[in-house]
Design an enzyme around this catalytic site. Structure first.
Site, PDB file in Angstrom:
ATOM      1  N   GLU A   1      -5.033  -5.204  10.592  1.00 40.54           N
ATOM      2  CA  GLU A   1      -4.029  -4.165  10.784  1.00 40.54           C
ATOM      3  C   GLU A   1      -4.284  -3.447  12.104  1.00 40.54           C
ATOM      4  OE1 GLU A   1      -2.119  -2.949   6.880  1.00 40.54           O
ATOM      5  OE2 GLU A   1      -3.846  -1.655   7.129  1.00 40.54           O
TER       6      GLU A   1
ATOM      7  N   GLY B   1       2.614   2.168  10.633  1.00 42.80           N
ATOM      8  CA  GLY B   1       3.517   3.303  10.454  1.00 42.80           C
ATOM      9  C   GLY B   1       4.218   3.729  11.734  1.00 42.80           C
TER      10      GLY B   1
ATOM     11  N   GLU C   1      -6.747   4.462   7.853  1.00 43.03           N
ATOM     12  CA  GLU C   1      -6.563   5.892   7.548  1.00 43.03           C
ATOM     13  C   GLU C   1      -7.798   6.455   6.854  1.00 43.03           C
ATOM     14  OE1 GLU C   1      -2.824   5.474   5.516  1.00 43.03           O
ATOM     15  OE2 GLU C   1      -1.890   4.926   7.424  1.00 43.03           O
TER      16      GLU C   1
ATOM     17  N   ASN D   1       0.866  -1.182   0.000  1.00 41.08           N
ATOM     18  CA  ASN D   1       0.000   0.000   0.000  1.00 41.08           C
ATOM     19  C   ASN D   1       0.903   1.232   0.000  1.00 41.08           C
ATOM     20  OD1 ASN D   1      -1.809   2.030   0.499  1.00 41.08           O
ATOM     21  ND2 ASN D   1      -2.231   1.425   2.631  1.00 41.08           N
TER      22      ASN D   1
ATOM     23  N   SER E   1       3.843  -2.424  10.094  1.00 40.87           N
ATOM     24  CA  SER E   1       5.304  -2.438  10.192  1.00 40.87           C
ATOM     25  C   SER E   1       5.909  -3.789   9.796  1.00 40.87           C
ATOM     26  CB  SER E   1       5.743  -2.015  11.596  1.00 40.87           C
ATOM     27  OG  SER E   1       5.227  -0.735  11.905  1.00 40.87           O
TER      28      SER E   1
ATOM     29  N   HIS F   1      -9.287   0.847   4.875  1.00 41.35           N
ATOM     30  CA  HIS F   1      -8.021   1.062   5.608  1.00 41.35           C
ATOM     31  C   HIS F   1      -8.290   2.015   6.775  1.00 41.35           C
ATOM     32  CE1 HIS F   1      -3.960   2.392   6.494  1.00 41.35           C
ATOM     33  NE2 HIS F   1      -3.539   1.300   5.876  1.00 41.35           N
TER      34      HIS F   1
ATOM     35  N   LYS G   1       0.063   4.248  -0.230  1.00 43.70           N
ATOM     36  CA  LYS G   1      -0.600   5.429   0.361  1.00 43.70           C
ATOM     37  C   LYS G   1      -0.385   6.632  -0.575  1.00 43.70           C
ATOM     38  CE  LYS G   1       0.213   3.399   4.832  1.00 43.70           C
ATOM     39  NZ  LYS G   1       0.183   3.570   6.261  1.00 43.70           N
TER      40      LYS G   1
END
Ligand code: PEP
Length: 253
Positions: free
Chosen positions: A167, A173, A97, A9, A213, A95, A11
């Site tokens: 996730e 991140g 985010e 991904n 990660s 996701h 992003k």
């Protein structure tokens, strides 16, 4: 049998030249007999380039989001039919985010998942808990709720075409990876939930990925776990060599 999938991904990263360089590096160095399904998810403007460059290779191209409608007055959105039209095969949905910054809800994730399946796009449906939810002891019920809501109305025949990505938000991140035991625990919870909804045999066919990660150095332990069928990779998918280390070290069961 379910597939092992390594999905990158990107992003909102990479201008065109960097995107092309990363794809070129992957094409040149990826083993021709790679066993895992490899997926990259660039931003919308470079999806066509990615599709063109990866034609005839083992690399699949995903979008990072989409709308559920076919077309219409939805300024700024992209439809499943448009993704299919340019050769995209996968789409990341829900996701964290997008849930946090763009009001994505379980309901919209469900609509998008159904739309992806209707267009033969492979949905990679994300779920995951915050650190607070984990510490409060509500991780399991939260994850089970996200799975149930995302999959409402999806048939037993179609569930095998869905990919789930676990996730934990606290590991995205942040450099903090869930331990293989923590990741396996939740991926097993997800598979049990799938078994409750669709039966054990169907649940065995669904690929459940871990994201948070993931790196070349931890992917083997993570994917060596019984219920983890690959990784959804953020930061370490941006450079070809980092992503290749993950692809090469992943355990394909
Ligand atoms: C992600 O955003 O899907 C992700 C897992 O990011 P990172 O690998 O950078 O933690």
């Amino acid at each position: 049998m379910r597939k092992t999938i390594i999905a990158g991904n990107w992003k909102m990263n990479h201008l065109g030249a960097d995107a092309k360089a990363t794809i070129q590096g992957l094409i040149e160095k990826m083993p021709k007999d790679v066993k895992a399904e490899v997926v990259i998810a660039p931003v919308f403007p470079y999806l066509s380039t990615a599709v063109e460059m990866t034609k005839g290779t083992a690399i699949h191209v995903a979008a990072q989001n989409m709308h559920w409608e076919e077309n219409g007055a939805f300024t700024g959105e992209v439809s499943p039919a448009m993704l299919v039209d340019i050769g995209v095969t996968h789409v990341i949905l829900g996701h964290s985010e997008r849930r946090t910054y763009f009001n994505e809800t379980d309901e919209t994730v469900n609509k998008k998942t159904k739309a992806a399946l209707a267009h033969n796009l492979t949905p990679i449906v994300c779920c995951g808990e915050t650190l607070e939810q984990r510490e409060e002891g509500i991780m399991q019920s939260w994850i089970e709720g996200q799975i149930e809501n995302a999959l409402k109305g999806i048939s037993e025949a179609d569930i095998k075409k869905v990919v789930i990505a676990y996730e934990p938000i606290w590991a995205i991140g942040t450099g903090k990876t869930a331990s293989a035991a923590q990741a396996e625990e939740v991926c097993a919870i997800i598979r049990k939930k799938l078994a409750a909804l669709y039966g054990a045999a169907a649940a065995e066919d669904v690929s459940v990925l871990y994201g948070g990660s993931v790196k070349g150095g931890n992917v083997a332990e993570l994917t060596g776990s019984a219920d983890i069928d690959g990784g959804l990779v953020g930061g370490a998918s941006l450079k070809a060599d980092d992503f290749l280390a993950i692809i090469n070290n992943a355990v394909v069961k």
